[in-house]
Write a protein that holds these residues in place. Structure first.
Motif, PDB file in Angstrom:
ATOM      1  N   ASN A  92       0.924  -1.301   0.005  1.00  0.00           N
ATOM      2  CA  ASN A  92       0.032  -0.171   0.003  1.00  0.00           C
ATOM      3  C   ASN A  92       0.780   1.234   0.105  1.00  0.00           C
ATOM      4  O   ASN A  92       0.191   2.395  -0.260  1.00  0.00           O
ATOM      5  N   GLY A  93       2.207   1.137  -0.021  1.00  0.00           N
ATOM      6  CA  GLY A  93       2.968   2.280  -0.053  1.00  0.00           C
ATOM      7  C   GLY A  93       3.398   3.149   1.052  1.00  0.00           C
ATOM      8  O   GLY A  93       4.100   4.074   1.338  1.00  0.00           O
ATOM      9  N   ARG A  94       2.708   2.668   2.481  1.00  0.00           N
ATOM     10  CA  ARG A  94       3.118   3.158   3.684  1.00  0.00           C
ATOM     11  C   ARG A  94       4.485   3.165   3.893  1.00  0.00           C
ATOM     12  O   ARG A  94       5.053   4.089   4.635  1.00  0.00           O
ATOM     13  N   ILE A  95       5.140   1.904   3.600  1.00  0.00           N
ATOM     14  CA  ILE A  95       6.577   1.877   3.802  1.00  0.00           C
ATOM     15  C   ILE A  95       7.240   1.678   2.542  1.00  0.00           C
ATOM     16  O   ILE A  95       6.788   0.853   1.708  1.00  0.00           O
ATOM     17  N   ILE A  96       8.236   2.531   2.501  1.00  0.00           N
ATOM     18  CA  ILE A  96       9.306   2.454   1.413  1.00  0.00           C
ATOM     19  C   ILE A  96      10.675   1.818   1.744  1.00  0.00           C
ATOM     20  O   ILE A  96      11.186   2.176   2.556  1.00  0.00           O
ATOM     21  N   LEU A  97      10.478   0.565   1.444  1.00  0.00           N
ATOM     22  CA  LEU A  97      11.847  -0.410   1.929  1.00  0.00           C
ATOM     23  C   LEU A  97      13.078  -0.051   1.118  1.00  0.00           C
ATOM     24  O   LEU A  97      13.063  -0.139  -0.104  1.00  0.00           O
ATOM     25  N   ILE A  98      13.911   0.211   1.949  1.00  0.00           N
ATOM     26  CA  ILE A  98      15.430   0.244   1.514  1.00  0.00           C
ATOM     27  C   ILE A  98      16.210  -1.122   2.168  1.00  0.00           C
ATOM     28  O   ILE A  98      16.724  -0.620   3.048  1.00  0.00           O
ATOM     29  N   GLY A  99      16.206  -2.124   1.475  1.00  0.00           N
ATOM     30  CA  GLY A  99      16.973  -3.135   1.963  1.00  0.00           C
ATOM     31  C   GLY A  99      18.639  -3.057   1.713  1.00  0.00           C
ATOM     32  O   GLY A  99      18.804  -2.808   0.492  1.00  0.00           O
ATOM     33  N   ALA A 100      19.286  -3.437   2.553  1.00  0.00           N
ATOM     34  CA  ALA A 100      20.797  -3.412   2.400  1.00  0.00           C
ATOM     35  C   ALA A 100      21.196  -4.825   2.768  1.00  0.00           C
ATOM     36  O   ALA A 100      21.107  -5.465   3.863  1.00  0.00           O
ATOM     37  N   THR A 101      22.070  -5.305   2.031  1.00  0.00           N
ATOM     38  CA  THR A 101      22.582  -6.676   1.978  1.00  0.00           C
ATOM     39  C   THR A 101      23.957  -6.884   1.351  1.00  0.00           C
ATOM     40  O   THR A 101      24.171  -6.183   0.361  1.00  0.00           O
ATOM     41  N   THR A 102      24.852  -7.459   1.967  1.00  0.00           N
ATOM     42  CA  THR A 102      26.202  -8.056   1.141  1.00  0.00           C
ATOM     43  C   THR A 102      25.899  -9.184   0.498  1.00  0.00           C
ATOM     44  O   THR A 102      26.923  -9.663  -0.187  1.00  0.00           O
TER      45      THR A 102
END
Length: 426
Positions: free
Chosen positions: A117-127
């Motif tokens: 629904n766009g409430r959270i804009i996820l920026i996932g960080a991973t190696t």
């Protein structure tokens, strides 16, 4: 409260981001998303210290959205709920979720509808490589962007900025010698965080001279970095990239490149992967062109395993150069793969009767082994008879190469026998 230099120098806008121009440069995808105010969830993956958190911070700084940071491994579902409640009250929140590959199913199931629904804009960080380590449900709702190690030039630029920026050492008299700056840029292997941490250590641990200036020399930098920065996780993406480059360099007969990747694996202490890969290469890439080389690899691997590192590097270097400079042939395993393909595609039909087991009483009455001809009773230990099932008659799996003397001899013998078979059928 004390904050490390790398934290203080974190960019506030996309223009402050060092490197990663393929993502944040003019006209590039993340900059276009920010400028169009059309942010979508994303996963940033790459080695440590290359700018994943910096890009997330810069995205938040370039928008009016709230910015929160959590860790998928250590923060709980309750921490996620707090962020979601904030988003419900005040609007969209940008959530930087570090180690996103460690997001468990409970947290993932909670988070998914809020990504939808766009409430959270996820920026996932991973190696970790997200295509190997992240659940498809998360992957399908995100854009995936790779973050590259910074070039030495980019790190030098960041170090220069740190010396003059208010958040850095603007108010202190610090002189970083050019050769020290270059050493620091190269020694940290594309990891800007490590470079900034080492610079701060150098500054804080060096006493001012008689003019009250802190002078940082190459020798001081070497002490502060100790071991050259090296990104290699035995279970991570970088590991498989090095292993791949190692084998492809040997296959391509580039001795210098192969030694370079061998050195990286040795520096990582990964003796098991080296030995296993060399054994594979000996039979996959050298094969019948030089079978003796494969045998020598077995001896080298046994010696390396008994010696252990660091002495294991000696037989390993011999094996790598031997394989690199040997003629190459993949004909043997490819021949078998062609045969396997036929078996898997239902072509494993009835074995010719004369080849079937005939050791038991009554086998002859069933026609088993009756017309079999024993090759050792014939000249050159060869006699014309059919061995393949009728449905595969005339099939040739083996396609010899002539890159080594041994296989040249095998190819000559193979062609000669093929001609005999054809002649005997006329």
């Amino acid at each position: 409260m004390y904050q490390p230099l790398a934290y203080r120098m974190r960019p506030k806008t996309l223009d402050d981001v060092v490197g990663q121009t393929h993502l944040v440069g003019p006209g590039k995808i993340i900059r276009r998303m920010v400028e169009a105010n059309l942010l979508s969830s994303m996963i940033l993956y790459g080695p440590p210290g290359t700018g994943k958190t910096s890009i997330a911070s810069a995205i938040a700084g370039s928008t009016a959205y709230a910015f929160r940071k959590l860790n998928a491994a250590t923060d709980s579902k309750k921490d996620l709920q707090i962020v979601v409640e904030e988003a419900k009250m005040s609007g969209t929140v940008i959530l930087l979720l570090d180690e996103v590959h460690r997001l468990d199913k409970t947290k993932q199931d909670f988070l998914l509808p809020h990504l939808e629904n766009g409430r959270i804009i996820l920026i996932g960080a991973t190696t970790e490589n997200p295509y190997l380590s992240i659940n498809p449900a998360i992957r399908s709702r995100t854009q995936i962007f790779e973050v590259h190690p910074l070039t030495p030039e980019a790190i030098e630029q960041a170090l220069t900025h740190a010396l003059t920026a208010k958040e850095g050492f603007k108010d202190e008299s610090v002189l970083l010698h050019d050769d020290a700056k270059k050493e620091l840029a190269f020694a940290t292997n594309g990891d800007l965080r490590s470079a900034l941490n080492a610079l701060e250590l150098a500054v804080r641990s060096t006493s001012p001279d008689e003019t009250n200036q802190i002078v940082i020399t190459k020798e001081i930098i070497n002490e502060c970095t100790q071991k050259k920065g090296f990104s290699h996780d035995k279970n991570g993406d970088a590991h498989y990239d090095v292993i791949s480059a190692f084998q492809k360099s040997i296959r391509g007969s580039d001795a210098d490149a192969a030694l370079h990747y061998l050195a990286r694996l040795i520096e990582a202490g990964d003796l098991i992967s080296i030995c296993r890969r060399l054994l594979v290469i000996g039979y996959e890439d050298i094969g019948l062109a030089n079978p003796a080389a494969a045998s020598r690899v077995v001896d080298a691997v046994m010696a390396a395993e008994r010696l252990g590192l660091p002495e294991a590097r000696i037989p390993l270097s011999v094996a790598v150069l031997d394989l690199c400079l040997s003629p190459k042939s993949n004909s043997a395993y490819q021949s078998l793969d062609r045969a396997l393909a036929d078996v898997r595609n239902g072509k494993a039909t009835s074995i010719p009767a004369h080849l079937k087991d005939a050791h038991y009483k009554g086998a002859a009455s069933l026609g088993r082994g009756v017309s079999y001809q024993y090759p050792h009773e014939f000249k050159d230990s060869w006699v014309a008879q059919e061995y393949l099932p009728d449905s595969l008659r005339h099939t040739q799996y083996y396609k010899p190469k002539t890159t080594g003397r041994y296989e040249q001899a095998l190819a000559q013998r193979y062609e000669e026998l093929q001609k005999r078979k054809k002649t005997s059928k006329k």
